[in-house]
Design a protein around this motif. Structure first.
Motif, PDB file in Angstrom:
ATOM      1  N   SER A  56       0.837  -1.198   0.000  1.00  0.00           N
ATOM      2  CA  SER A  56       0.000   0.000   0.000  1.00  0.00           C
ATOM      3  C   SER A  56       0.881   1.261   0.000  1.00  0.00           C
ATOM      4  CB  SER A  56      -0.936   0.012   1.220  1.00  0.00           C
ATOM      5  OG  SER A  56      -0.181  -0.016   2.421  1.00  0.00           O
ATOM      6  N   ASP A  57       0.340   2.357  -0.500  1.00  0.00           N
ATOM      7  CA  ASP A  57       1.077   3.633  -0.579  1.00  0.00           C
ATOM      8  C   ASP A  57       0.119   4.759  -0.153  1.00  0.00           C
ATOM      9  OD1 ASP A  57       2.492   5.987  -1.390  1.00  0.00           O
ATOM     10  OD2 ASP A  57       3.656   4.712  -2.761  1.00  0.00           O
ATOM     11  N   SER A  58       0.607   5.584   0.766  1.00  0.00           N
ATOM     12  CA  SER A  58      -0.247   6.655   1.295  1.00  0.00           C
ATOM     13  C   SER A  58      -0.364   7.844   0.366  1.00  0.00           C
ATOM     14  CB  SER A  58       0.284   7.132   2.663  1.00  0.00           C
ATOM     15  OG  SER A  58       0.314   6.058   3.581  1.00  0.00           O
ATOM     16  N   ASP A  59       0.478   7.866  -0.674  1.00  0.00           N
ATOM     17  CA  ASP A  59       0.399   8.980  -1.600  1.00  0.00           C
ATOM     18  C   ASP A  59      -0.861   8.882  -2.433  1.00  0.00           C
ATOM     19  OD1 ASP A  59       2.821  10.093  -0.750  1.00  0.00           O
ATOM     20  OD2 ASP A  59       3.973   8.728  -2.044  1.00  0.00           O
ATOM     21  N   GLU A  60      -1.002   9.873  -3.248  1.00  0.00           N
ATOM     22  CA  GLU A  60      -2.144   9.918  -4.132  1.00  0.00           C
ATOM     23  C   GLU A  60      -1.683  10.039  -5.573  1.00  0.00           C
ATOM     24  OE1 GLU A  60      -4.668  13.094  -2.948  1.00  0.00           O
ATOM     25  OE2 GLU A  60      -5.367  12.096  -1.110  1.00  0.00           O
ATOM     26  N   GLY A  61      -2.619   9.741  -6.418  1.00  0.00           N
ATOM     27  CA  GLY A  61      -2.313   9.891  -7.832  1.00  0.00           C
ATOM     28  C   GLY A  61      -1.308   8.854  -8.302  1.00  0.00           C
ATOM     29  N   SER A  62      -0.446   9.317  -9.209  1.00  0.00           N
ATOM     30  CA  SER A  62       0.547   8.389  -9.766  1.00  0.00           C
ATOM     31  C   SER A  62       1.536   7.905  -8.723  1.00  0.00           C
ATOM     32  CB  SER A  62       1.277   9.071 -10.927  1.00  0.00           C
ATOM     33  OG  SER A  62       2.000  10.205 -10.448  1.00  0.00           O
ATOM     34  N   ASN A  63       1.738   8.709  -7.677  1.00  0.00           N
ATOM     35  CA  ASN A  63       2.665   8.274  -6.630  1.00  0.00           C
ATOM     36  C   ASN A  63       2.113   7.118  -5.795  1.00  0.00           C
ATOM     37  OD1 ASN A  63       4.580  10.176  -7.350  1.00  0.00           O
ATOM     38  ND2 ASN A  63       3.671  11.769  -6.043  1.00  0.00           N
ATOM     39  N   ALA A  64       0.856   6.842  -5.937  1.00  0.00           N
ATOM     40  CA  ALA A  64       0.221   5.732  -5.194  1.00  0.00           C
ATOM     41  C   ALA A  64      -0.038   4.527  -6.089  1.00  0.00           C
ATOM     42  CB  ALA A  64      -1.074   6.206  -4.546  1.00  0.00           C
ATOM     43  N   GLU A  65       0.279   4.646  -7.349  1.00  0.00           N
ATOM     44  CA  GLU A  65       0.085   3.509  -8.265  1.00  0.00           C
ATOM     45  C   GLU A  65       1.280   2.555  -8.115  1.00  0.00           C
ATOM     46  OE1 GLU A  65      -0.427   5.003 -12.149  1.00  0.00           O
ATOM     47  OE2 GLU A  65      -2.363   5.976 -11.727  1.00  0.00           O
ATOM     48  N   ILE A  66       0.966   1.358  -7.648  1.00  0.00           N
ATOM     49  CA  ILE A  66       2.021   0.374  -7.318  1.00  0.00           C
ATOM     50  C   ILE A  66       2.139  -0.646  -8.443  1.00  0.00           C
ATOM     51  CG2 ILE A  66       2.757  -1.402  -5.682  1.00  0.00           C
ATOM     52  CD1 ILE A  66       1.311   0.185  -3.512  1.00  0.00           C
ATOM     53  N   THR A  67       3.370  -0.909  -8.792  1.00  0.00           N
ATOM     54  CA  THR A  67       3.691  -1.945  -9.782  1.00  0.00           C
ATOM     55  C   THR A  67       4.591  -2.984  -9.110  1.00  0.00           C
ATOM     56  OG1 THR A  67       3.568  -0.337 -11.577  1.00  0.00           O
ATOM     57  CG2 THR A  67       4.713  -2.425 -12.021  1.00  0.00           C
ATOM     58  N   TYR A  68       4.200  -4.301  -9.356  1.00  0.00           N
ATOM     59  CA  TYR A  68       4.944  -5.411  -8.730  1.00  0.00           C
ATOM     60  C   TYR A  68       5.852  -6.047  -9.767  1.00  0.00           C
ATOM     61  CZ  TYR A  68       1.308  -4.960  -5.147  1.00  0.00           C
ATOM     62  OH  TYR A  68       0.465  -4.478  -4.184  1.00  0.00           O
ATOM     63  N   THR A  69       7.077  -6.305  -9.373  1.00  0.00           N
ATOM     64  CA  THR A  69       8.042  -7.000 -10.237  1.00  0.00           C
ATOM     65  C   THR A  69       8.919  -7.912  -9.376  1.00  0.00           C
ATOM     66  OG1 THR A  69       9.621  -5.171 -10.000  1.00  0.00           O
ATOM     67  CG2 THR A  69       8.130  -5.110 -11.927  1.00  0.00           C
ATOM     68  N   PHE A  70       9.503  -8.881 -10.075  1.00  0.00           N
ATOM     69  CA  PHE A  70      10.476  -9.744  -9.399  1.00  0.00           C
ATOM     70  C   PHE A  70      11.778  -8.963  -9.281  1.00  0.00           C
ATOM     71  CE2 PHE A  70       7.923 -13.401 -11.148  1.00  0.00           C
ATOM     72  CZ  PHE A  70       7.510 -13.875  -9.917  1.00  0.00           C
ATOM     73  N   SER A  71      12.240  -8.802  -8.086  1.00  0.00           N
ATOM     74  CA  SER A  71      13.508  -8.119  -7.883  1.00  0.00           C
ATOM     75  C   SER A  71      14.662  -9.100  -7.892  1.00  0.00           C
ATOM     76  CB  SER A  71      13.475  -7.338  -6.560  1.00  0.00           C
ATOM     77  OG  SER A  71      14.754  -6.830  -6.249  1.00  0.00           O
TER      78      SER A  71
END
Length: 786
Positions: free
Chosen positions: A263-278
């Motif tokens: 989860s991300d407390s920001d809003e807008g694009s700053n809150a859009e989370i993308t998952y990847t294998f690190s």
């Protein structure tokens, strides 16, 4: 030079690590990537086996089914050598201690020895990043000492040969700090040393170098591009730092394994989370896929517990402002019972002798199941009820033992089905059929069809004719069933057996060596021995009774009346007053033959007055057929033929002389007078005419004499002695056919004159029945006079 140093180092490592374990298990240690043919260890020496006797011991390596054979045994030197490239990373993957196990079988002892070869790591792999370039966004608001996790370099080598250090070059705005994890792995973090100003410089190109500790050292590089972004003051946060899940190995493709959540407390694009294998191993990236939007991990390919038991991956969550968070995902693969046991016949003794003692080892069998836990625990049993048992030996080995007595003649071959079953749910099993041949030993003596035989042969046989054929059988094989025949008896009636009879040692046919005479030898017994060709040989015997059968080769012999050298008998006196049916005499004869050949019949061939006498065809009794007439001659001559019943019949004749007189003094002149052969027919006619002339006179005299004779009631003359058999005798009689009067040829009445009684008769003794008399020829008792 570097290559030479590397080879020298490998040889030193071999010498240093090759050893023999105290517990008896042989242990060797070698580095990986050695050349084919390289020396591993001296197996023969470590087992205490003389190298010159390796072929006698049958020393060989036992490998499991489907496994790569990395080693071979030099049968000449006893050295264990490498025959296939050994890559520790490929064989043992993440295992810190890599062991290759093999079994060495000493076949002549059916004994197994465990050998462990430890594969040590060499620095044959350079550190490597999953990608050549790594992009990271850092907000310009980042403060010095802020840390950013960098990708980890992977090196499949172990220990000092794995990644030992990271170095960062390209800018003095950043430094590198290396942290050591719980498992000893090193993780590099990018540390901000100076404040960033996006307007001054928005991109930084850095080079991250990973270095291992091997000799020589190997490195791997990663290009890092740092993009300075605008302010984003809230980084994503995962709900869990570590996600753990268990997955069965038979899970279907496309199954959702788990879902990570940040989860991300920001809003807008700053809150859009993308998952990847690190950070994920190559194998893991092929098996799983990660949805970049919702963080759901899905199964891409089938997983196999036997290939990999656990998958570990790092998942990064990035927001639209470039801030990231990381979590760890551990996927444990659960074993399923999806592998049936492998049954490998390591060694077998075939065929086995039928006298093998119970408990003897017949075969050595290896059973292996790739599953783990109870799914990999295997038990073995036999499907059929056979005189064998299977018991556990050591590790995955089982022994097939004899569990009872064997009999090749009853069961020459066993097809033994071994069932190997694991303890999984449901259990899986494998069937393995082994054919065991039973070899023969000489445990059965040859035997005849029955203990005694009876053979028959006609007398007067030609020498060399086949008498009988005995047959014996032996259920054994080959030489143990090769039988020979011989005689146990040595003589018959004090004469060598070979002069009577012989036997074919191979066929059992018995041959006569002489012509037999029934009247001299009627039967004899021989004992036939049969012996096989085994070692030691076995034998048995049977009794053969040879019966000589009679032929009609003896003519009847007339015992009474005795004959003179000229062929005539002495005179018998008959009273003139004898009536019809008067017993004049009896012809007694015997025949040396037996059965039908000794049945005698009597026939009157010639008589002076044929109508005056009759003879019993079966008794030989000569009787008057009528009273004596005046015209009848005083002296009568009878020719009697005695004929036997043989084919062809044989006969003998006797002449009986009779004199009609009332007293010996009256008969004496007639006996002494010689017949006048010179009388002419005219003289005979004269006498006939004279007789006819005197008929009238003599008739009256004859009637008077007849009446007087009847009054005297004299049935038997005082000068005749009669021998009459006892009518109450219990001796049984066998009647030949067509004896209408029921009188045996040996049941008789003999009347002898005073002169005749002086003769002595040799009476034949009765012959009692024997084995040979139980034939189609009935034996009739000989005559006995008394």
């Amino acid at each position: 030079q570097a290559v030479c140093k590397r080879r020298i180092m490998q040889c030193l490592i071999i010498i240093m690590y090759t050893s023999k374990a105290v517990s008896g298990q042989i242990h060797y240690s070698i580095p990986e990537e050695m050349q084919k043919g390289s020396f591993v260890g001296n197996i023969a020496k470590d087992l205490g086996v003389n190298g010159k006797q390796l072929s006698d011991h049958g020393l060989r390596i036992v490998m499991s089914k489907g496994m790569t054979q990395y080693f071979a045994l030099n049968v000449n030197s006893g050295h264990l050598q490498i025959v296939e490239r050994i890559d520790r990373e490929k064989i043992c993957k993440e295992l810190e201690k890599c062991m290759l196990k093999l079994q060495v079988l000493v076949e002549n002892k059916l004994k197994l020895y465990s050998v462990e070869v430890e594969i040590t790591d060499i620095n044959d792999n350079a550190p490597q990043f999953l990608s050549k370039e790594w992009k990271i966004e850092i907000p310009e608001t980042a403060t010095p000492t802020d840390r950013f996790l960098l990708p980890r370099a992977q090196d499949p080598d172990l220990g000092i040969n794995s990644v030992q250090n990271y170095e960062l070059t390209g800018s003095n705005h950043f430094s590198l700090e290396v942290q050591r994890g719980e498992n000893g792995a090193r993780q590099a973090e990018l540390v901000l040393e100076k404040p960033l100003d996006r307007e001054e410089q928005s991109v930084y190109d850095l080079i991250l170098t990973a270095t291992d500790g091997g000799v020589p050292r190997k490195t791997g590089t990663l290009n890092i591009r740092v993009n300075v972004t605008d302010i984003n003051d809230n980084a994503p946060v995962f709900s869990q730092a570590i996600y753990k899940v268990s997955l069965k190995e038979n899970a279907p493709i496309g199954m959702s394994v788990l879902q990570v959540k940040a989860s991300d407390s920001d809003e807008g694009s700053n809150a859009e989370i993308t998952y990847t294998f690190s950070d994920i191993a190559e194998k893991g990236e092929q098996k799983f896929t990660l949805d970049p939007k919702d963080g759901k991990i899905t199964l891409l390919e089938n997983i196999d517990f036997e290939n990999r038991k656990k998958y570990v991956m790092i998942i990064q969550a990035s927001d639209g402002g470039g801030l990231v968070a990381h979590c760890k995902v551990e996927i444990e693969v659960l074993d399923e019972n999806d592998n049936a046991p492998d049954v490998i016949l390591t060694s077998i003794s075939n065929p086995i002798p039928e006298d093998l003692e119970p408990g003897a080892v017949i075969a050595l069998i290896k059973v292996h199941d790739r599953d783990s836990g109870e799914n990999g625990e295997v038990s073995c049993h036999l499907q059929e009820f056979v005189p064998f048992q299977i018991v556990s030996s050591s590790d995955d080995y089982f022994k097939l033992l004899t569990d009872g007595s064997l009999d090749r003649e009853r069961v020459p071959e066993y097809n033994i089905t071994i069932i190997a079953m694991d303890k999984g749910t449901p259990p899986l099993s494998t069937h393995k059929t082994i054919s065991i041949m039973i070899s023969d030993i000489n445990d059965n003596p040859p035997a005849f069809e029955k203990p005694s035989f009876t053979a028959y042969i006609l007398e007067n046989n030609p020498a060399g004719v086949s008498v009988f054929h005995v047959k014996a059988s032996d259920p054994d094989l080959d030489r143990n069933a090769q039988i020979t025949y011989s005689f146990l008896s040595t003589s018959i009636e004090d004469l060598p057996l070979s002069s009577y009879i012989s036997i074919n040692s191979e066929t059992g046919t018995i041959y006569s060596q002489r012509s037999f005479d029934y009247e001299q030898l009627r039967e004899f017994q021989i004992e036939v021995k049969v012996q096989d060709g085994g070692s030691p040989p076995l034998s048995s015997s049977a009794t053969v009774t040879v019966c000589i059968l009679d032929r009609n080769d003896n003519s009847p012999q007339i015992l009474y009346p005795s004959q003179t050298p000229e062929g005539s008998s002495v005179f018998e006196m008959v009273p003139r007053s004898a009536e019809s049916g008067y017993l004049v005499t009896k012809v007694v004869a015997v025949d040396a033959d037996s059965g039908h050949n000794s049945w005698l019949s009597f026939h009157l061939l010639q008589a002076t007055e044929p109508s005056l006498f009759t003879i019993g065809s079966h008794t030989g009794e000569i009787q008057t057929a009528r009273t004596l007439l005046e015209r009848d001659a005083v002296k009568q001559k009878l020719v009697v033929m005695v004929k036997d019943n043989g084919q062809p019949p044989l006969s003998a004749t006797v002449t009986v002389n009779l004199v009609f007189a009332e007293s010996f003094q009256e008969a004496l002149p007639e006996i002494n007078s010689q017949p006048n052969d010179s009388e002419s027919p005219l003289d005979i006619q004269f006498y006939l005419v004279l007789a006819l002339a005197l008929v009238s006179f003599l008739f009256l005299v004859t009637v008077i004499l007849t009446i007087m004779m009847k009054l005297r009631r004299s049935r038997n003359p005082t000068f005749l002695q009669c021998f009459i058999p006892d009518p109450h005798s219990k001796t049984g009689a066998i009647f030949p056919p067509n004896y209408e009067d029921g009188t045996l040829p040996y049941s008789y009445q003999i009347c002898l004159s005073s002169e005749s009684r002086r003769n002595e008769f040799a009476f034949l003794q009765p012959i009692f029945p024997s084995l040979c008399q139980n034939t189609n020829y009935n034996r009739i008792l000989r005559n006995s006079f008394g």
